[in-house]
Design a protein around this motif. Sequence first.
Motif, short mmCIF file in Angstrom:
data_model
loop_
_atom_site.label_atom_id
_atom_site.label_comp_id
_atom_site.label_asym_id
_atom_site.label_seq_id
_atom_site.Cartn_x
_atom_site.Cartn_y
_atom_site.Cartn_z
N GLU A 1 0.82 -1.22 0.00
CA GLU A 1 0.00 0.00 0.00
C GLU A 1 0.85 1.27 0.00
N ASP B 1 -1.86 4.35 -0.87
CA ASP B 1 -3.19 3.98 -0.40
C ASP B 1 -3.62 4.88 0.76
N THR C 1 -5.94 4.63 3.06
CA THR C 1 -6.18 3.94 4.32
C THR C 1 -4.87 3.63 5.02
N ALA D 1 -3.49 6.79 6.45
CA ALA D 1 -4.24 7.16 7.66
C ALA D 1 -3.78 6.35 8.87
N GLU D 2 -3.41 5.07 8.63
CA GLU D 2 -2.91 4.23 9.72
C GLU D 2 -1.58 4.76 10.24
N LYS E 1 -1.94 7.97 12.43
CA LYS E 1 -2.39 7.78 13.81
C LYS E 1 -1.22 7.81 14.80
#
Length: 396
Positions: free
Chosen positions: A122, A127, A129, A132-133, A136
């Motif tokens: 990814e 990617d 998502t 975004a991981e 965090k």
Amino acid sequence: MSWTTLDQMDLAGKRVLTRVDINVPMENGVVTDATRIERLVPTVRDILAAGGLPILLAHFGRPKGQRVPEMSLQPLVPALETAFGCDVMFSADCIGAGANAAACALQAGQVLVLENTRYHAEEPANDPTFAAEIAKLGDIYCNDAFSAAHRAHASTEGLAHLLPSCAGRLMQAELSALEGALSAPKRPVVAVVGGAKVSSKLELLGNLVEKVDHLVIGGGMANTFLAAQGIDVGKSLAEHDMTNTALEILGKAKSARCEIVLPSDIVVAREFKAGADSETLPVNACPSDAMILDAGPKTVARISTILDGAKTLIWNGPLGAFEIDPFDMATNAAATYAADLSKQGKLISVAGGGDTVAALNQAGAAEKFTYISTAGGAFLEWMEGKTLPGVAALSS
């Protein structure tokens, strides 16, 4: 183009996701050249000094979404600790519970390095998502990897849209140097471009003739331009199928009032090996059974004269077969001359590209240049006039 720097960010108590380039050479699990790591020290030092918690993101090699043990970042930890002078923690992944726990456990004065981002397919896919991981894990995103800025990956471009973002010290230095050399340079501007093939640097040459006052072409590329003008280059490396393209570039340069500087004298040999018998001849006197392997002293003298009148120099590529003596003469002589002018404050000199750095180091000239870029593809794409995704994402 403007961008936010570390000085404009409140870093106290913040976890700073810092994209770096630590793709360094290793042998038997030990770093053999820590140059890229050492160039990150100012960024890490300044984040720590401001009370921030640096969390390093990086790739290593091309694992293509697989966990390749030989491409783990863990063996780099000792070299990072030596360079940074502090404890460096390691997380076996760059996302997930383990990475989150490591980020939360990070203490003031420590650095955390996350595992190879390219262990995840990814990452190069940018990617959202996946980005975004990673996001965090931090409060601020700092990109200090100009050498990877031409890639629109999750850790080089995607993250910049998810967190308050800024450029690290190395990124800041690269951008300032390149902006000064091409976007708003002090004139006259000279570009030295060498290398084997015109075809690999078409966009570069096309962009430069509209931005510089003198374009010095060397190496195998020069042979292609000479052949296009009807000069016999014997058995020299040349792209004879690029004749029309070379002539188009010469025409474009004339319209833009950019002087193309090609060799006026040449160093030829019948063998491509160190210490081969060679001779210096006028450019139109290459024997049919010989190869042009370097520019001659008259060409170097012409380049030196041009540099005397210049204010800015951009250098990419050698003028001859610099790896082999005596065909390193032109590169060494011209580089040394440019370096001395730079040291005297008479010339702003910016250089980059793999062969370029090696050639300037060999000539003993690199330390005197105004700025040496460690980036390869990103440096070339910038010079070609392309927008770099990692840089564009930081623009303010």
